[in-house]
Design a protein around this motif. Structure first.
Motif, PDB file in Angstrom:
ATOM      1  N   LEU B 278     -51.460   6.806  43.741  1.00 19.95           N
ATOM      2  CA  LEU B 278     -52.481   7.330  42.934  1.00 19.95           C
ATOM      3  C   LEU B 278     -52.541   6.987  41.511  1.00 19.95           C
ATOM      4  O   LEU B 278     -53.377   7.287  40.840  1.00 19.95           O
ATOM      5  N   GLY B 279     -51.477   6.334  41.175  1.00 21.18           N
ATOM      6  CA  GLY B 279     -51.303   5.895  39.672  1.00 21.18           C
ATOM      7  C   GLY B 279     -50.091   5.248  39.578  1.00 21.18           C
ATOM      8  O   GLY B 279     -49.250   4.724  40.523  1.00 21.18           O
ATOM      9  N   ALA B 280     -49.860   4.814  38.250  1.00 19.58           N
ATOM     10  CA  ALA B 280     -48.710   3.973  37.923  1.00 19.58           C
ATOM     11  C   ALA B 280     -48.059   4.643  36.477  1.00 19.58           C
ATOM     12  O   ALA B 280     -48.817   5.182  35.845  1.00 19.58           O
ATOM     13  N   ILE B 281     -46.953   4.106  36.205  1.00 21.88           N
ATOM     14  CA  ILE B 281     -46.373   4.681  35.023  1.00 21.88           C
ATOM     15  C   ILE B 281     -45.644   3.406  34.553  1.00 21.88           C
ATOM     16  O   ILE B 281     -44.782   2.585  35.257  1.00 21.88           O
ATOM     17  N   ALA B 282     -45.441   3.125  32.938  1.00 23.71           N
ATOM     18  CA  ALA B 282     -44.805   1.972  32.518  1.00 23.71           C
ATOM     19  C   ALA B 282     -44.376   2.447  31.324  1.00 23.71           C
ATOM     20  O   ALA B 282     -45.003   2.932  30.100  1.00 23.71           O
ATOM     21  N   PHE B 283     -42.982   2.421  31.197  1.00 19.60           N
ATOM     22  CA  PHE B 283     -42.010   2.825  29.979  1.00 19.60           C
ATOM     23  C   PHE B 283     -41.457   1.458  29.812  1.00 19.60           C
ATOM     24  O   PHE B 283     -40.725   0.771  30.444  1.00 19.60           O
TER      25      PHE B 283
END
Lengths: 382, 382, 382, 382
Positions: B278-283
């Motif tokens: 449902l989505g993504a994260i970028a750190f």
């Protein structure tokens, strides 16, 4: 083993947000820098006993007082650090200087040009070895200090253009309350004085040129806001939400300036771009540890803005801190300010920026205000 | 006025770079957070008297000792904080736990899997209310903690892919000297243990999944380097410069991992991207105050990675600090760690990550090492 | 006045998405480049008359045919350009080469290694001045071509590490339909063959090193999907959604590779970062007109990744286009491919990349597939 | 099969850089869009036979002429497309309109306000179904068109602030030659007219508000430059290198504007940021395929600028092109312009922007010029 150094006893007047930041500065500076004196957090002053005692306990100040004159009268105090609202600065700072204390005073120097002038004059008249400094801490962000070094070294050549903007958005919501900061009688000015002061000081610091004239407009987008104490009632906003101005510098550069609390999505973005005859610099406070640098003397196919991570030990202030690539943040500017202040006054040097520098910035802001009141007509500020 | 709270007396063993960071954590945490106990910087331990005394004076530790057992034997010490090289952790931590002290131990938990196992076991066997924690401080970077919150809230759906890389470049120069960190007998491992440990821990923390198996390669690009004491002589590098591995997580995700000291131009870039249904994260640790978030449930034409400035008071840890948009930096992770540790042990809760967590990370790294020794064959680590 | 040049008559077989791109390449190349021959859009081939006639009218092809053999048999055709699915490439390309036509064939060269080998062999055996080329157009993105130039010039020194990822997200939704691309019998492979091929070719192109061995895993996250013709029924996905592999290059570099259709939020992100002993390069196809370059030989305080806008006339291909700073886009790679192909075959040179190059890439992908089938065991691909 | 449509015969007057761009627009538009008429590249006009013939051969125009009146007089010409320098626009465009031709005219509409007024008047007076359009192609960049859609949909609420800058750097070198563009008699204006026109038009287009008043300064940093024909001699630069102005819009917004050829390192950066009561938009032409969007109505912890890749089929113009994530570039604006022009005139609608729109932009620029000549005094432009 750190060398033995004499103490430097501090009294801090005021204990809001800036009090926390200054306290952190005094506390941390001697832990990372070799200082010529040892700052002691001696006295915290606030008007209400309960509040000031809580703050002193929280931040580690040894004693408290509720009358700022205590800080002036105590013989053992070496430094008076003023972080109250601008309207009280002149009386406190002048009294402290006359009592032979060093003074560190938060910006804006004062709420009126007259008070600012009096403060600058008082700072001129102190005896030898009594110094006053204004707290434009963004000069102490390593990326900003390195920007100045690059310009000074000639890396961008002759400075021609400045685009400076200090963008915040905490007033974009028309239902945000009418705090004292939105009332002219308390705050003196709105975005112009609060944010514009930083944009002007930092631009001048980086370029080495002073603003000689301006043309500007001010705007208040939301003219009435709910009262903090009673949201169903509304009061009049009497300061600007945003200020725009153009400027000419004394070294031939021109600049565009913006100070706003209405730049939706921009939280604390103080951006300064400097275009010169040999290169350019791009600084953004929201990107605290980086500086953009364009070198127009590089081979043509390899030119571009270089994203310099300003965390090498050779960068300003950085040898005291962590290995390469490890980020600093907002409060480090206050640590660096404490260090620079201690070193200057201990060594008998005028710390920068001086009250005269603060007064000059206010003359520029006053020029913007007057221009805005006169159909944006060009207004000399030199 | 802060509420009156009992003291929590700390002994810190070791005073290198990590000693400075931990000292700053203990010093600053009570100034910004309401803690249930008041950390006291009681004892600093180092092997050489001159060095440890200088460090204690610099950082504000009340007393010093040259034998770490002093920290264990003193009844008034509540917490033993270990920041020495990995080879000494097991002996110190186990002794401290057996003496009823809480322990905070820097990563890696130990240089060998056996020692790490023993430490985890010792932490299991303590009496009630004695706790051990390993110092993966990057979990305390607000953007990383918020990434975990987003995943836990379901904002990215089912986690499918992880791309994790910890990139540094301090060995790109073949003339960089052969320090103890490049010798297996002292450091245990190279980039894999030093940087890979963080990549594995943080990936697991954010996704809530554990690495179940790996396949990897290690490489040493510069096999001989000048001796620190004599640049004309060269010695053999016995650890890896870089490690690459693929992984499967126990929740069905797959991941690619890299740990390297040879990523020219990358100073301290710990990047973790998580792709979900449902989505993504970028750190990226080099962009300390930001987090990228992609919401695949947003209207189609408005989707994109949102650059969230993780400085709102509602973000993890941030209500204690500055207004919106004001940057934190590297050392704040140590302040947050001190706070979380104090609160957990004071309230009788196991602080996270535990020694068991640290041991699990080392099993993963050991799996990579063994895979690399066996033609990259798949190696279970669960 | 452009010099008079002979015609080069093209037959294009296939008219899907790639047909539009190749048509644009042939159409536009002579309008911006001085070519040694004038491409003529002579014949478009498609299996169904209505479709191919509509496409020919839309794209400007003079004639149509429904049997690809027409392209081979017509004596006036100089070039056969193949953009059909991979399973048909071998038969068409070999026939065309044997008939003395130049061949441009889209990637992947073929769906099986055997067919790819046969094609490479056929290309070897043509008479003098008959040439075959595979369409890895991303080599013709100016920023990628400039990356290769920088590496070749020594600007990054010895290449040590490659991190290559081709990230798309069009399958993140589990309800996306089961098209032919998700069926092994039609597509040959999934993300590995489709996207991994580009990542391998471009990495090798930029670094000048070939992949000598690999270890990999493949994964299919969504194993059943709705049938395109009947959403209430589901069919089995028989190709990979994502592939991860590590690699060693023949010049000593190591690399991590990812090819995925599940990287939520990444639309067409082919990223290649190269770390060398003197610098680094960072390319991202989503940032089409830029290239990151890090020069480790620059003065220490001024190092950082430089964001080079690859739009100067001195950059590859750019002198033909617009003034500095004006963006190119996806289809320009096809224009550049058309130009390079025309110039090579007209001048009697082998255009790059050859069928042998395409076959080598497929050997690498085949190695990944076999490694994944054997517990990720290391697999030589050299 | 594309539907059969009537031809629309074009005559292009001028064949410099803009001629190449317009030619590409006419050539490519019918290959990707279903048009209601088929543009035919019938006649190219240039003053010197050799040059115009070479350009016609290069770009694919069927015939040539050396007198622009040929385009007017030929009955078969439907559209006159004017890309000559601004001083010739009025005569050509008015004659063409009077002859019943549709006109597409590059910006600036004219070199003087009088000529621009006459052109707007002529366009008003044409018979039914004869239309004139000015070529502000940046409106056709998909990200800019989508920005307008977002504002129009209310996504940013009430527009309050605009920060618009068009930054180039091709004059930063003081040795760049004195071309006709730097001479007032030929160019009419400098950065203000060339770049400022785009900044004003695009700001108005996106916000839906018109500039009602301005205050500005102009500057020429390098007052003498080498003559193109003789570098040892120097001539006087008679136009501005840079223009800065503040503005008020008729809907209550305020704006800062900059147009410069001296922004070292900025190649073609047309940036427009719009701050509203519910959100914000950030556009930069150098980042052609992206748009920043801030939604202040999103959950507080998830707010931030979203980097929207404007390549979805639902984005303006994009359904005609490539799959998601595949970049467009500079010339696509001209393809979109050709499409919009053809569709409007074929359907009997006024294409936008009209000559009246172009004239309004010039009144704004004229206001800036006059303000600059009068101490930056506020100047109404409405």
């Amino acid at each position: 083993m750190p060398r033995p150094v004499p103490p430097l006893r501090i009294a801090l007047i005021g204990h809001g947000f800036m009090g926390a930041a200054h306290s952190q500065g005094w506390r941390v500076a001697p832990r990372f820098f070799d200082l010529s004196a040892r700052p002691e957090m001696t006295l915290l002053v606030g008007r209400q006993a309960a509040g000031v005692e809580a703050a002193a306990a929280r931040w580690g100040w040894a004693e408290t007082a509720t009358d700022w004159r205590a800080a002036i009268e105590r013989e053992d105090i070496d430094v008076v650090d003023i972080v109250t609202p601008g309207g009280s600065h002149a009386e406190m700072a002048i009294a402290a200087l006359q009592a032979g204390k060093h003074v560190l005073c938060e910006k804006p120097l004062a709420n009126t040009l007259e008070e600012a002038a009096a403060m600058a004059e008082a700072a001129e008249r102190t005896g030898a070895n009594v110094f006053a400094m204004i707290g434009f801490t963004y000069r102490r962000v390593p990326a900003a200090a390195f920007a100045r070094d690059l310009v000074r070294s000639g890396a961008v050549g002759e400075v021609r253009q400045v685009r400076a903007a200090y963008l915040q958005d905490w007033l974009y919501d028309a239902e945000a309350p009418l705090t004292w900061r939105l009332q002219k009688e308390h705050a003196g000015s709105g975005a112009l004085g609060d944010l514009g002061a930083h944009a002007v000081d930092l631009s001048q610091f980086i370029t080495g040129q002073k603003v000689a004239g301006v043309s500007g407009i001010l705007n208040t987008f939301v003219e009435e806001r709910p009262l903090p104490e009673s949201a169903s009632e509304r009061g009049r906003v009497s300061v600007d939400d945003a200020a725009l101005f153009t400027a000419r510098f004394d070294g031939g550069a021109i600049g565009s300036f913006e100070a706003t609390r209405m730049a939706t999505g921009r939280k604390n973005s103080l951006r300064i771009e400097v275009s010169g005859s040999l290169g350019a610099i791009a600084f953004d406070l929201e990107d605290y540890n980086s500086l953009g640098f364009y070198d127009a003397t590089a081979p043509g196919t390899r030119q571009g803005f270089t994203d310099i991570m300003v965390t090498e030990p050779e960068h300003p202030y950085m040898s005291a801190w962590w290995p390469t690539g490890h980020a600093l943040g907002y409060e480090h500017g206050f640590v660096h300010q404490a260090r620079d202040f201690v070193e200057a006054v201990t060594e008998g040097r005028q710390p920068e920026p001086s009250f005269a520098d603060g007064y000059q910035v206010q003359r520029v802001l006053d020029g913007v205000q007057r221009s805005a009141e006169h159909c944006s007509a060009w207004t000399a500020t030199g």
